[in-house]
Structures are given as structure tokens and as C-alpha cells.
Design an enzyme around this catalytic site. Structure first.
Site, PDB file in Angstrom:
ATOM      1  N   ASP A  34    -111.631  20.980  -4.988  1.00  0.00           N
ATOM      2  CA  ASP A  34    -112.178  20.592  -6.297  1.00  0.00           C
ATOM      3  C   ASP A  34    -113.122  19.405  -6.193  1.00  0.00           C
ATOM      4  OD1 ASP A  34    -110.892  22.520  -7.810  1.00  0.00           O
ATOM      5  OD2 ASP A  34    -109.198  21.231  -8.337  1.00  0.00           O
ATOM      6  N   ARG A 115    -101.462   6.995 -10.884  1.00  0.00           N
ATOM      7  CA  ARG A 115    -102.747   7.180 -11.575  1.00  0.00           C
ATOM      8  C   ARG A 115    -103.339   5.901 -12.163  1.00  0.00           C
ATOM      9  NH1 ARG A 115    -103.444  11.178  -8.490  1.00  0.00           N
ATOM     10  NH2 ARG A 115    -102.992  13.253  -9.265  1.00  0.00           N
ATOM     11  N   ASP A 144    -102.593  13.961 -15.927  1.00  0.00           N
ATOM     12  CA  ASP A 144    -103.345  13.009 -15.120  1.00  0.00           C
ATOM     13  C   ASP A 144    -104.661  12.599 -15.778  1.00  0.00           C
ATOM     14  OD1 ASP A 144    -101.438  12.767 -13.153  1.00  0.00           O
ATOM     15  OD2 ASP A 144    -102.161  14.514 -12.053  1.00  0.00           O
ATOM     16  N   SER A 196    -100.522  23.714  -6.118  1.00  0.00           N
ATOM     17  CA  SER A 196    -101.190  22.474  -6.512  1.00  0.00           C
ATOM     18  C   SER A 196    -100.250  21.322  -6.150  1.00  0.00           C
ATOM     19  CB  SER A 196    -101.479  22.502  -8.021  1.00  0.00           C
ATOM     20  OG  SER A 196    -101.821  21.208  -8.450  1.00  0.00           O
TER      21      SER A 196
HETATM   22  N1  ARG Z   1     -95.815  16.812 -13.485  1.00  0.00           N
HETATM   23  C1  ARG Z   1     -96.073  15.582 -12.796  1.00  0.00           C
HETATM   24  C2  ARG Z   1     -96.774  14.605 -13.706  1.00  0.00           C
HETATM   25  O1  ARG Z   1     -97.291  14.968 -14.714  1.00  0.00           O
HETATM   26  C3  ARG Z   1     -96.819  15.797 -11.504  1.00  0.00           C
HETATM   27  C4  ARG Z   1     -98.249  16.115 -11.659  1.00  0.00           C
HETATM   28  C5  ARG Z   1     -98.898  16.379 -10.366  1.00  0.00           C
HETATM   29  N2  ARG Z   1    -100.323  16.265 -10.500  1.00  0.00           N
HETATM   30  C6  ARG Z   1    -101.188  17.093  -9.959  1.00  0.00           C
HETATM   31  N3  ARG Z   1    -102.427  16.850 -10.168  1.00  0.00           N
HETATM   32  N4  ARG Z   1    -100.823  18.153  -9.264  1.00  0.00           N
HETATM   33  O2  ARG Z   1     -96.801  13.446 -13.403  1.00  0.00           O
END
Ligand code: ARG
Length: 419
Positions: A34, A115, A144, A196
Site C-alpha cells: 500500500d 499510532r 487507525d 492484514s
Molecule cells: N483492531 C486493532 C485496533 O484497532 C488492531 C488494528 C490493526 N491495524 C492494522 N492496520 N492492521 O487497534
């Protein structure tokens, strides 16, 4: 496909970039498909220069020189790699430990904690490199994007944001085609759709593929960090964690820095199958999703901390703090790291954790981590008082009936009235 036509023409938030004003972009670059496609696409579609930033939060197996080389080969003007492991551990994970931070009963928030730090570093690098815009690779369906954009909009109102994956409407197939067309190397084979993944020092998550089918039990290949419990050693593992004022400072008597300690505990836990969480989660954007987490270090350190905290706190502190812990986890999950309530709550966490000093022994066995021994100079515990065999001292058994009569008074009156 014509790339330029995919630039979003409508903006729904004040911090979204006006395409005409995008000249130099700070791209949060992971080296994956990406963000590599983004790196080229931003140059093409906006005619903008791109500066890359890659942040090391302790994700295992990453070669930052390879990532930097790839970014520069794809036309990045600069590529900065920042090792933020110490800051992540001391400013983010330390607070999470003191707050026993779990969202939804099982997710130790490793991504949610990472993040705001990544976005803060992006703001700093964007300013240092003279960028007007920050680009990230989040989709429009996840948490995110909320965490990153809320951070940028809070810390740097002068900067703008673009989120190409949210607007360009390229599917995976089209991204691969775009990558081939533009000489972007693709790491994995392109036949299987990958999970992912997101990971750092505090854990790893997998989403997508069969994980979206709730009736599908985990396939073995999803576990890349933790040994599957059925494969874990027959011999239990033991460990002893020393805590000072709420933070783990030693493992089996050896003093260690927080980053090293988390890594060492994580390895022990992973070997014994500890920290697999198959989690149904309420995202902030409304979706309900399933995540597979591997969080060996967090599973061990959080349960040890919580156990020690329970020992040194009073019944009233223990009941009250659980509610604040819950609120803390929710705020962080929701991307509101910079919200004053979070630091207000941290002040309380600090106060309580002043007393959280001592040692916790644990056994690890085929996926389970169980506290087996505890000691603390601050324990609100007196073996002589708690013992069945002793009486006298501070505790008068003769006082108990009077206590019970008064303590149950209102409940007894209400019971009688309602009969
Ligand atoms: N569900 C978790 C969260 O919202 C993990 C997210 C993982 N992020 C990703 N871009 N794959 O914090």
C-alpha cells in the site's frame, strides 16, 4: 486507470488537503504494498515531492536499510528511519501497564498506543523537512485513520492530511498491476491474499481472510509469534517479575530496561503459547470485527501488574480504579491520546502505582500464564489476620455479628417490605 482522476475532489474535514496545495508530502512508509504504491502515486497524481518516515516500534524482523533503499529507489527525496522503541516503552507502554490497559476485555492496545506516537513523529519530521501534508496508508474502515488524523489535527493545525487508500478505489489486484507498471518490487507472492498485519513491541494483530468468517476456527499459519499451545513444551516455564512503582524492572532477579524486559518476557511467553486472543471488537467507526492477537509480553506483564496492584490497594481503590482503567483504555482505543482526560486519569494511575512495588512469580504452561507467588512491602495483607487458625490482634471476631447486623440493615428492610 488514470491516477489523477482518483484524487478526491470533495473534502469533508478542515484538515483534509486541497489537491492544489499539496507540494511536499511526508509519507508514513512501511515498505509494504500500500505505502509503496502510495509513494509513486502521490508523485504522479499530485506532482508532489515525497519524504518518507519509517518508525521502529520494535516490530520483529524488519530490515530498515532495505525499506530506506526501496523508498529512495521509488523516488523519495528523503527517507528517515526513527527508532522510537524507548519513547514507545516509557511514554506509552508504561502508562498502559499502570492502567492495566485492555480494551474489550482482551486487546492490550498495541496498535492504538503506537499510532499517536507515529503521528507525532510524522508531525515533527514534516515540520523539519518542510512538508505541507502528511500521508498515511490507513483505510476508511479502521480505527487507525482516527488515531493518526486526530493526532495530526491536534498537534499541527497548519498541516494537511491525505489518505490515498481511502479514496483511490484501487483494489488489491489494481494495486499489484500499478506496482508492476511502475517497477515497484512486490515482496510476497501475489497469488495468496495476505493477512492484514500490524505489530510492535507490545503485540501483533492479524485481520482479513478467513478471520472475517466467525465460524472459521484459527488456521495454524496465522500464528507467527506465539507457539500454538498444543505444540508448547510439556514442562511448565517459571518466571519472576520485579516491579517498582508500577513498572516491571527485573526478570528473574536481573534488572533490565523496559524495552529489553518486554522483549525477554515476550519470548518466554511465546515459547509457552501464552497470549493468543481471538477477539470480537467494537471499532470506533461502528464496525464489529474479529482480530487474532498474539500478545505474549502484554498477557504476562499486565496480569502480574494487576495482581500486585490488587495486593497493595484497598478494596475501595481496587473497585474505583477498575472503572478508570476501563475509561483509559477506551480513550486510547478511540484515538484520543491527546485528550486532557487521558492525562488526568494518568495522574490518578501514577498516584496509585506509587505503592505497586514487589515481586510476582508466574507459571507458564501451554497457553496459560498463572500467578503463583506474590510479595510486596506495601501489601495490605497480614497473614496472621487472614489465617483461619489465629484470632486477636487488629481483628476481633466478636465484632463480626454487630458488623453484619448493621451492614445488612437496608437490604433486610427492603427484603421485608417487598415480600
Ligand atoms: N483492531 C486493532 C485496533 O484497532 C488492531 C488494528 C490493526 N491495524 C492494522 N492496520 N492492521 O487497534
Amino acid at each position: 486507470m488514470s491516477a489523477a482522476s482518483e484524487i478526491p475532489t470533495q473534502r469533508s474535514a478542515s484538515y483534509e488537503a486541497d489537491p492544489a496545495q499539496v507540494h511536499r508530502v511526508l509519507l508514513l512508509y512501511s515498505g509494504g504494498l500500500d505505502t509503496s504504491v502510495m509513494l509513486k502515486w502521490i508523485q504522479d497524481a499530485y506532482g508532489a515531492e515525497v519524504v518518507c518516515l519509517t518508525v521502529n516500534l520494535g516490530q520483529p524482523g524488519e530490515d530498515y536499510e532495505v525499506i530506506r533503499g526501496k523508498a529512495l529507489a521509488l523516488g523519495a527525496r528523503e527517507c528517515h528511519v526513527v527508532d522510537a522503541r524507548e519513547e514507545f516503552a516509557h511514554e506509552f507502554l508504561a502508562r498502559a501497564i499502570k492502567a492495566n490497559a485492555l480494551y474489550g476485555g482482551g486487546y492490550p492496545l498495541f496498535t492504538a498506543l503506537g499510532r499517536p506516537l507515529i503521528a507525532k513523529l510524522a508531525v515533527e519530521q514534516a515540520r523539519a523537512s518542510g512538508c505541507d501534508t502528511i500521508a498515511h496508508g490507513c483505510t476508511g474502515k479502521g480505527n487507525d485513520q482516527v488515531r493518526i488524523e486526530a493526532t495530526v489535527a491536534t498537534l499541527a493545525p497548519e498541516l494537511r492530511v491525505i489518505a490515498p487508500v481511502r479514496s483511490w478505489r484501487m483494489g488489491r489486484e489494481e494495486e499489484i498491476a500499478y506496482a508492476r507498471e511502475h517497477g515497484i518490487p512486490i515482496k510476497q507472492g501475489t497469488e495468496v491474499v495476505p493477512y492484514s498485519i500490524d505489530d510492535n513491541l507490545w503485540g501483533r494483530s492479524s485481520e482479513g481472510r478467513w478471520i472475517e468468517d466467525l465460524e472459521h476456527a484459527p488456521e495454524d499459519d496465522v500464528f507467527q509469534l506465539v507457539t500454538r499451545p498444543e505444540e508448547a513444551p510439556d514442562q511448565a516455564g517459571e518466571l519472576e517479575l520485579g516491579f517498582e512503582r508500577g513498572l516491571p524492572v527485573s526478570l528473574d532477579g536481573e534488572r533490565m530496561g523496559l524495552v529489553d524486559l518486554i522483549e525477554a518476557v515476550g519470548e518466554l511467553g511465546a515459547r509457552h503459547g501464552v497470549g493468543i486472543v481471538d477477539h470480537i471488537e467494537d471499532r470506533i467507526v461502528g464496525l464489529k470485527v474479529r482480530d487474532i492477537y498474539e500478545v505474549p509480553a502484554a498477557a504476562i506483564i499486565l496480569s502480574a501488574h494487576q495482581d500486585l496492584e490488587r495486593l497493595v490497594c484497598t478494596i475501595h481503590q481496587n473497585q474505583f480504579k477498575a472503572q478508570l482503567d476501563h475509561q483509559w483504555a477506551y480513550l486510547v482505543y478511540a484515538g484520543l491520546w491527546w485528550e486532557p482526560l487521558r492525562s488526568d486519569l494518568d495522574a490518578y494511575m501514577e498516584a496509585v502505582n506509587e505503592q505497586v512495588t514487589g515481586t510476582i512469580g508466574m507459571k507458564l504452561y501451554k497457553g496459560a500464564a498463572r500467578v503463583t507467588t506474590r510479595s510486596s512491602p506495601n501489601a495490605v495483607y497480614d497473614a496472621a489476620l487472614a489465617s483461619f487458625s489465629e484470632s486477636g490482634g487488629l481483628f476481633s471476631q466478636a465484632a463480626s455479628p454487630g458488623f453484619i447486623e448493621l451492614f445488612s440493615l437496608q437490604s433486610r428492610m427492603a427484603w421485608r417490605l417487598r415480600q
